[in-house]
Write a protein that holds these residues in place. Sequence first.
Motif, PDB file in Angstrom:
ATOM      1  N   ILE A 102     -72.687 -12.537   4.829  1.00  0.00           N
ATOM      2  CA  ILE A 102     -72.457 -12.097   6.210  1.00  0.00           C
ATOM      3  C   ILE A 102     -72.071 -10.625   6.228  1.00  0.00           C
ATOM      4  CG2 ILE A 102     -70.901 -12.329   8.194  1.00  0.00           C
ATOM      5  CD1 ILE A 102     -70.899 -15.371   7.587  1.00  0.00           C
ATOM      6  N   HIS A 103     -71.156 -10.228   5.325  1.00  0.00           N
ATOM      7  CA  HIS A 103     -70.726  -8.825   5.282  1.00  0.00           C
ATOM      8  C   HIS A 103     -71.878  -7.906   4.886  1.00  0.00           C
ATOM      9  CE1 HIS A 103     -66.674  -9.766   6.222  1.00  0.00           C
ATOM     10  NE2 HIS A 103     -66.459 -10.467   5.122  1.00  0.00           N
ATOM     11  N   LEU A 104     -72.723  -8.360   3.961  1.00  0.00           N
ATOM     12  CA  LEU A 104     -73.873  -7.542   3.573  1.00  0.00           C
ATOM     13  C   LEU A 104     -74.825  -7.375   4.743  1.00  0.00           C
ATOM     14  CD1 LEU A 104     -74.688  -8.859  -0.019  1.00  0.00           C
ATOM     15  CD2 LEU A 104     -73.794  -6.614   0.597  1.00  0.00           C
ATOM     16  N   GLN A 153     -66.160 -25.325  -3.471  1.00  0.00           N
ATOM     17  CA  GLN A 153     -66.270 -25.116  -2.031  1.00  0.00           C
ATOM     18  C   GLN A 153     -65.757 -23.727  -1.656  1.00  0.00           C
ATOM     19  OE1 GLN A 153     -64.846 -28.330   0.344  1.00  0.00           O
ATOM     20  NE2 GLN A 153     -65.071 -27.222   2.249  1.00  0.00           N
ATOM     21  N   ILE A 154     -64.674 -23.292  -2.293  1.00  0.00           N
ATOM     22  CA  ILE A 154     -64.150 -21.940  -2.060  1.00  0.00           C
ATOM     23  C   ILE A 154     -65.202 -20.910  -2.470  1.00  0.00           C
ATOM     24  CG2 ILE A 154     -62.424 -20.247  -2.832  1.00  0.00           C
ATOM     25  CD1 ILE A 154     -60.475 -22.662  -3.103  1.00  0.00           C
ATOM     26  N   ILE A 155     -65.837 -21.120  -3.627  1.00  0.00           N
ATOM     27  CA  ILE A 155     -66.874 -20.201  -4.091  1.00  0.00           C
ATOM     28  C   ILE A 155     -68.009 -20.138  -3.079  1.00  0.00           C
ATOM     29  CG2 ILE A 155     -68.682 -19.845  -5.841  1.00  0.00           C
ATOM     30  CD1 ILE A 155     -66.669 -20.937  -7.899  1.00  0.00           C
ATOM     31  N   ASN A 156     -68.452 -21.288  -2.590  1.00  0.00           N
ATOM     32  CA  ASN A 156     -69.534 -21.318  -1.603  1.00  0.00           C
ATOM     33  C   ASN A 156     -69.158 -20.555  -0.343  1.00  0.00           C
ATOM     34  OD1 ASN A 156     -71.405 -22.739  -3.114  1.00  0.00           O
ATOM     35  ND2 ASN A 156     -70.609 -24.716  -2.463  1.00  0.00           N
ATOM     36  N   LEU A 200     -62.835 -13.110  -6.077  1.00  0.00           N
ATOM     37  CA  LEU A 200     -61.896 -14.175  -5.736  1.00  0.00           C
ATOM     38  C   LEU A 200     -60.585 -13.569  -5.250  1.00  0.00           C
ATOM     39  CD1 LEU A 200     -62.661 -16.467  -8.760  1.00  0.00           C
ATOM     40  CD2 LEU A 200     -63.008 -17.062  -6.379  1.00  0.00           C
ATOM     41  N   PRO A 201     -60.047 -14.091  -4.145  1.00  0.00           N
ATOM     42  CA  PRO A 201     -58.767 -13.586  -3.653  1.00  0.00           C
ATOM     43  C   PRO A 201     -57.646 -13.903  -4.638  1.00  0.00           C
ATOM     44  CG  PRO A 201     -59.636 -15.331  -2.216  1.00  0.00           C
ATOM     45  CD  PRO A 201     -60.614 -15.121  -3.323  1.00  0.00           C
ATOM     46  N   LEU A 229     -67.026 -18.059  -0.148  1.00  0.00           N
ATOM     47  CA  LEU A 229     -67.030 -16.636  -0.485  1.00  0.00           C
ATOM     48  C   LEU A 229     -68.455 -16.090  -0.558  1.00  0.00           C
ATOM     49  CD1 LEU A 229     -64.234 -16.607  -3.202  1.00  0.00           C
ATOM     50  CD2 LEU A 229     -64.124 -15.539  -0.933  1.00  0.00           C
ATOM     51  N   ILE A 230     -69.383 -16.884  -1.065  1.00  0.00           N
ATOM     52  CA  ILE A 230     -70.787 -16.465  -1.120  1.00  0.00           C
ATOM     53  C   ILE A 230     -71.309 -16.250   0.294  1.00  0.00           C
ATOM     54  CG2 ILE A 230     -73.132 -17.234  -1.689  1.00  0.00           C
ATOM     55  CD1 ILE A 230     -71.850 -18.685  -4.135  1.00  0.00           C
ATOM     56  N   ILE A 231     -71.016 -17.190   1.181  1.00  0.00           N
ATOM     57  CA  ILE A 231     -71.461 -17.073   2.575  1.00  0.00           C
ATOM     58  C   ILE A 231     -70.830 -15.860   3.235  1.00  0.00           C
ATOM     59  CG2 ILE A 231     -71.322 -18.168   4.853  1.00  0.00           C
ATOM     60  CD1 ILE A 231     -71.607 -20.887   3.320  1.00  0.00           C
TER      61      ILE A 231
END
Length: 94
Positions: free
Chosen positions: A84-86, A73-76, A55-56, A78-80
């Motif tokens: 993407i980064h992975l 929604q913030i968690i979702n 979390l930022p 961050l998961i997305i």
Amino acid sequence: MMHCDTYSLVIEILNSIGIFVDIEATDIDLTEYAIDSLSFITFIIELEKHFNIELPDDCLVLNNYKSLKGFCQIINELIIDNKIHLNESNISES
């Protein structure tokens, strides 16, 4: 992961650390619960471990939790972003 699933999982995490909230509620204002700083940090750490996110810093203020749905929604997001980064890392390693 759907918003509804994230919401239920976050409530389960809250309950597991002794912050009991109504899972049937349509939304929850966490600032209405007596969360001390230790419980809040424990909550954040459990979220980060469970969802494999970081979390930022601007999310690390209890007053930002007026809406649990908004927080989910913030968690979702961050998961997305994490997925993407992975994927980008895996592509660049190939």
